[in-house]
Structure formats: C-alpha cells, structure tokens
Design an enzyme around this catalytic site. Structure first.
Site, PDB file in Angstrom:
ATOM      1  N   LYS A 186     102.145  80.127 -26.531  1.00 18.14           N
ATOM      2  CA  LYS A 186     100.864  79.458 -26.730  1.00 18.14           C
ATOM      3  C   LYS A 186     100.837  78.118 -25.970  1.00 18.14           C
ATOM      4  CE  LYS A 186     100.606  83.089 -29.157  1.00 18.14           C
ATOM      5  NZ  LYS A 186     100.213  83.427 -30.496  1.00 18.14           N
TER       6      LYS A 186
HETATM    7  C1  PLP Z   1     100.205  84.399 -31.617  1.00 17.49           C
HETATM    8  C2  PLP Z   1      98.956  84.708 -32.347  1.00 17.49           C
HETATM    9  C3  PLP Z   1      98.848  84.529 -33.734  1.00 17.49           C
HETATM   10  C4  PLP Z   1     100.013  84.225 -34.617  1.00 17.49           C
HETATM   11  O1  PLP Z   1     100.719  83.099 -34.221  1.00 17.49           O
HETATM   12  P1  PLP Z   1     102.245  82.896 -34.701  1.00 17.49           P
HETATM   13  O2  PLP Z   1     102.439  81.412 -34.579  1.00 17.49           O
HETATM   14  O3  PLP Z   1     103.086  83.679 -33.721  1.00 17.49           O
HETATM   15  O4  PLP Z   1     102.359  83.406 -36.088  1.00 17.49           O
HETATM   16  C5  PLP Z   1      97.615  84.724 -34.326  1.00 17.49           C
HETATM   17  N1  PLP Z   1      96.538  85.085 -33.604  1.00 17.49           N
HETATM   18  C6  PLP Z   1      96.611  85.279 -32.269  1.00 17.49           C
HETATM   19  C7  PLP Z   1      95.379  85.660 -31.545  1.00 17.49           C
HETATM   20  C8  PLP Z   1      97.833  85.120 -31.597  1.00 17.49           C
HETATM   21  O5  PLP Z   1      97.922  85.365 -30.300  1.00 17.49           O
END
Ligand code: PLP
Length: 195
Positions: A186
C-alpha cells in the site's frame, strides 16, 4: 511510457531506519509504557491532522480496522453489509468476522460501484463498505446521498487510496469511518499495519 518496476520494493529511507533503530533500542514500540508521545500516539495525531479527522486509531491491519468499524457501528448479529463485488478478500472476511453477512454489489467495467445495483440492494442492508480499488473512486456523491437518506452508515475501505480525493474531499473522510492499510503493497509500507 515506461512503467516503474512493480516487482521490487523501494528501500526504507535512512531517516526511517535510524528511527526504527532508535525505537528498537528503547524497546518501547507501542502505546503502553511511554507516559506521553508514544510513537503510535504521535502517528495517530499526525494522521488525524493530515486527514482533517477528529480521531485516528492505529491497529494491526486494515482488516482489523474494517472489523472494528463494523463493531463500532453496533450492528446486530447477522446484519447485512453491502460490499462491492470487486474488492479484496479481507473485506468479506472482516464482515463475517464481525458476525455480519456480506451482500455483493455489482461493479462496472471501470471498477466503480454500479449505482443501479447499489440503489436496488441498499434497502436490504444495515451498513455499507465502499472499497476504492486502485484509485478508481466510486461516485461518493451518489453513494452518500442514498445512504444519508436511508440512515445507513458508510465505511470507506481506503486501503488503496491514501492521499486521493473526491471533489476536493479526502477519500476515507467522506463516510462515517475510513480504513487505511500500511501493508507492504500500500501507499505507506510498515510491513503490516492499519489505521
Ligand atoms: C490490502 C487491502 C485490505 C486489507 O488491508 P490489510 O492491512 O492487508 O489487512 C482491504 N481492502 C483492500 C481493497 C485492500 O487492498
């Protein structure tokens, strides 16, 4: 146009490595022992200020943030929660973890929520999660108008969208609660983490 190499990570900047080393030396990694200004509290304050939000709560992942958001809404067991068909597996998982039932809403070929299907399914749900996938922001005006009129809370899954805006408003601050991820892929890489 050449694309950036998306298969190798960017290295952690030296200033961040210095800060990590300082934290490891202190042994004080979360909020419990520092009398004030614990590193996680500083992050929460800075994040809330950046977003123009009243509060920010740092958690272990965006999945945990989604789960806690549903719990904070005090939804009854088996409440139906509308989620987009194009999302990440963590979203229906968080709904089930919160003892609610995911209801899928269609998305169009542009990855945005199909508003006709959204409007048709809205009367059968108690809450909505909108995933802004890969910068393809759904029509937040239309979504908020329908949900506000129906008194249905909106949780924004902004895992992909830190720093993006919709008509000048920060994504993640338009619904009742916004959830962000600090997982490695992210915008901000903390290994794992969420807020
Ligand atoms: C990565 C992701 C999540 C969850 O994030 P984590 O921190 O890995 O639990 C939720 N929604 C979307 C769209 C994602 O890409």
């Amino acid at each position: 146009m050449s694309l950036p190499d998306m298969h190798s990570a960017e290295s952690i900047p030296e200033a961040a490595r210095f800060e990590i080393d300082r934290l490891l030396n202190s042994g004080d990694l979360f909020r419990y022992t520092a009398p004030s200004d614990a590193p996680v509290s500083l992050l929460e304050n800075e994040f809330a200020e950046l977003m123009g939000s009243k509060f920010a709560l740092a958690v272990s992942s965006c999945s945990a943030a989604l789960f806690l958001s549903l719990k904070a809404l005090d939804l009854p067991r088996d409440a139906r929660v509308l989620i987009p068909g194009f999302t990440f597996a963590a979203v229906p998982s968080a709904v089930l973890h919160a003892e609610c039932l995911p209801v899928l809403c269609e998305v169009a070929e542009n990855y945005r929520i199909d508003m006709a299907d959204f409007a048709a399914k809205l009367p059968s749900v108690r809450a909505v999660i909108v995933s802004h996938m890969r910068g393809h922001t759904s029509d937040m005006n239309a979504i908020m108008e329908l949900c506000d009129a129906a008194g249905i809370p909106v949780i924004e899954d902004a895992a992909h969208s830190l720093g993006t805006t919709w008509n000048g408003r920060k994504i993640g601050t338009i619904g009742k609660i916004g959830c962000f991820s600090f997982q490695s892929y992210k915008m901000i890489n903390a290994g794992e983490g969420g807020i």
